[in-house]
Design a protein around this motif. Sequence first.
Motif, PDB file in Angstrom:
ATOM      1  N   ILE A  40       0.866  -1.183   0.000  1.00 35.83           N
ATOM      2  CA  ILE A  40       0.000   0.000   0.000  1.00 35.83           C
ATOM      3  C   ILE A  40       0.900   1.229   0.000  1.00 35.83           C
ATOM      4  O   ILE A  40       1.724   1.417   0.906  1.00 35.83           O
ATOM      5  CB  ILE A  40      -0.968  -0.004   1.195  1.00 35.83           C
ATOM      6  N   THR A  41       0.720   2.071  -1.004  1.00 34.83           N
ATOM      7  CA  THR A  41       1.687   3.124  -1.256  1.00 34.83           C
ATOM      8  C   THR A  41       1.010   4.333  -1.892  1.00 34.83           C
ATOM      9  O   THR A  41      -0.213   4.379  -2.028  1.00 34.83           O
ATOM     10  CB  THR A  41       2.815   2.580  -2.164  1.00 34.83           C
ATOM     11  N   THR A 199      -7.639  -0.547   0.906  1.00 37.26           N
ATOM     12  CA  THR A 199      -6.752   0.032   1.925  1.00 37.26           C
ATOM     13  C   THR A 199      -7.458   0.104   3.274  1.00 37.26           C
ATOM     14  O   THR A 199      -6.887  -0.254   4.314  1.00 37.26           O
ATOM     15  CB  THR A 199      -6.291   1.441   1.493  1.00 37.26           C
ATOM     16  N   LYS A 200      -8.699   0.550   3.255  1.00 37.30           N
ATOM     17  CA  LYS A 200      -9.492   0.636   4.489  1.00 37.30           C
ATOM     18  C   LYS A 200      -9.768  -0.744   5.056  1.00 37.30           C
ATOM     19  O   LYS A 200      -9.657  -0.966   6.272  1.00 37.30           O
ATOM     20  CB  LYS A 200     -10.804   1.360   4.201  1.00 37.30           C
ATOM     21  N   GLN A 201     -10.098  -1.690   4.185  1.00 32.40           N
ATOM     22  CA  GLN A 201     -10.374  -3.065   4.625  1.00 32.40           C
ATOM     23  C   GLN A 201      -9.157  -3.695   5.285  1.00 32.40           C
ATOM     24  O   GLN A 201      -9.276  -4.450   6.258  1.00 32.40           O
ATOM     25  CB  GLN A 201     -10.803  -3.903   3.419  1.00 32.40           C
ATOM     26  N   LEU A 202      -7.976  -3.367   4.768  1.00 32.64           N
ATOM     27  CA  LEU A 202      -6.733  -3.916   5.321  1.00 32.64           C
ATOM     28  C   LEU A 202      -6.289  -3.183   6.591  1.00 32.64           C
ATOM     29  O   LEU A 202      -5.316  -3.575   7.226  1.00 32.64           O
ATOM     30  CB  LEU A 202      -5.621  -3.844   4.271  1.00 32.64           C
ATOM     31  N   GLY A 203      -6.998  -2.117   6.941  1.00 32.86           N
ATOM     32  CA  GLY A 203      -6.684  -1.382   8.159  1.00 32.86           C
ATOM     33  C   GLY A 203      -5.422  -0.545   8.055  1.00 32.86           C
ATOM     34  O   GLY A 203      -4.731  -0.333   9.054  1.00 32.86           O
ATOM     35  N   VAL A 204      -5.138  -0.042   6.865  1.00 29.90           N
ATOM     36  CA  VAL A 204      -3.912   0.715   6.631  1.00 29.90           C
ATOM     37  C   VAL A 204      -4.186   2.210   6.775  1.00 29.90           C
ATOM     38  O   VAL A 204      -5.129   2.736   6.194  1.00 29.90           O
ATOM     39  CB  VAL A 204      -3.346   0.415   5.223  1.00 29.90           C
ATOM     40  N   THR A 209       2.989   0.565   3.735  1.00 28.93           N
ATOM     41  CA  THR A 209       2.593  -0.582   4.528  1.00 28.93           C
ATOM     42  C   THR A 209       2.647  -1.812   3.646  1.00 28.93           C
ATOM     43  O   THR A 209       2.148  -1.780   2.512  1.00 28.93           O
ATOM     44  CB  THR A 209       1.176  -0.423   5.101  1.00 28.93           C
ATOM     45  N   ILE A 210       3.269  -2.851   4.144  1.00 31.04           N
ATOM     46  CA  ILE A 210       3.306  -4.132   3.435  1.00 31.04           C
ATOM     47  C   ILE A 210       2.597  -5.161   4.290  1.00 31.04           C
ATOM     48  O   ILE A 210       2.881  -5.295   5.490  1.00 31.04           O
ATOM     49  CB  ILE A 210       4.757  -4.555   3.130  1.00 31.04           C
ATOM     50  N   ASN A 217      -5.663 -16.805   4.987  1.00 33.98           N
ATOM     51  CA  ASN A 217      -6.142 -15.420   5.069  1.00 33.98           C
ATOM     52  C   ASN A 217      -5.686 -14.732   6.359  1.00 33.98           C
ATOM     53  O   ASN A 217      -6.363 -13.834   6.870  1.00 33.98           O
ATOM     54  CB  ASN A 217      -7.669 -15.348   4.944  1.00 33.98           C
ATOM     55  N   LYS A 218      -4.538 -15.150   6.858  1.00 32.87           N
ATOM     56  CA  LYS A 218      -3.913 -14.502   8.008  1.00 32.87           C
ATOM     57  C   LYS A 218      -2.682 -13.749   7.521  1.00 32.87           C
ATOM     58  O   LYS A 218      -1.955 -14.231   6.661  1.00 32.87           O
ATOM     59  CB  LYS A 218      -3.535 -15.538   9.070  1.00 32.87           C
ATOM     60  N   GLY A 219      -2.479 -12.579   8.088  1.00 40.62           N
ATOM     61  CA  GLY A 219      -1.426 -11.738   7.552  1.00 40.62           C
ATOM     62  C   GLY A 219      -0.471 -11.164   8.571  1.00 40.62           C
ATOM     63  O   GLY A 219      -0.737 -11.142   9.776  1.00 40.62           O
ATOM     64  N   ILE A 220       0.655 -10.702   8.052  1.00 42.05           N
ATOM     65  CA  ILE A 220       1.666  -9.979   8.824  1.00 42.05           C
ATOM     66  C   ILE A 220       1.728  -8.573   8.262  1.00 42.05           C
ATOM     67  O   ILE A 220       1.956  -8.380   7.066  1.00 42.05           O
ATOM     68  CB  ILE A 220       3.049 -10.655   8.699  1.00 42.05           C
TER      69      ILE A 220
END
Length: 306
Positions: A40-41, A199-204, A209-210, A217-220
């Motif tokens: 996300i950039t 971006t909003k869904q990913l909470g960024v 942000t990477i 469906n679990k992320g770092i």
Amino acid sequence: MTKNKMICDVETGICGDASDVAMEMIDLNQPEKKVTLYYITDPICSHCWALEPVLRRFEKQYGQYFNVQTVMGGLLETWEGFADVANGISGPADVAAHWREVGEHSRMPIDGSVWLENPVHSSYPPSRVFKIVQQKDPQLANTFLRRAREAVFAFNQNIADEPVLIDILNQMNLDGETIVKEANSEVGEQLLQQDFALTKQLGVRGFPTIILVNEENKGIKIVGARPLDYYVQGLKQALSAAGPLQTQTLPALSSLLEEERLLFSKEIEVLYDIDQKDIPSFIQKELSTNSYKLNEILGEAYIKKQ
């Protein structure tokens, strides 16, 4: 005494190790990529520019494990009502000093005087162009993003201006006028809003942000420009890998320059683990003299494809 494995066996018809079965299925495909890397950039994000050397090395060495999805985050819609209190930014002129500080710290050249001479009024125009190109060819879209960042950070061009965007696209052998016109249409805005929703869904909330998301469906999530180890460890966690990850062979500098067109000293240093003082001799060893031109900007060397 060890048996000579180069012996030719008349019964098996094999010269060498005869332990293999006569016929078997083999799979030469690369392992299926199990992780999605969301990057996300924003085209005018200075810390994203600072991250480029590390991100390139991460992709070149570990890209076999993940697919990259570049997402526009929408850093600056308009200056009306905008303020970045944490960095003391309330207007375009305030950005110049902040950018120069990031450039000096990262050694990815940033002039910043564009904010004093011809301020970028919004990061949305180049973001919409990125989305249009991405629909046609994701790799070309990443190339456009790189060219746009070179233009605004190092060479003080206002990448919100249509003539600048058209010129960047034309230099990529694309139809700049048609793409910019499409980017300014409802289609361009819809594509950009889709990225904002993701971006909003990913909470960024900050860039870069990477996020590395696995099959479960679990992320770092890794926020900010970080050293390479952060991303390698994040990838290991996403893969649930117990041991070290395999690395791919780095491309030769000649191949990389053919692909990128322009490389700054810091990028070469990070990719090949070379000290700044050794860059001139490394370049001379790796490249033919007529294949590049060595230049300098803001005290930093860079090479450009001839």
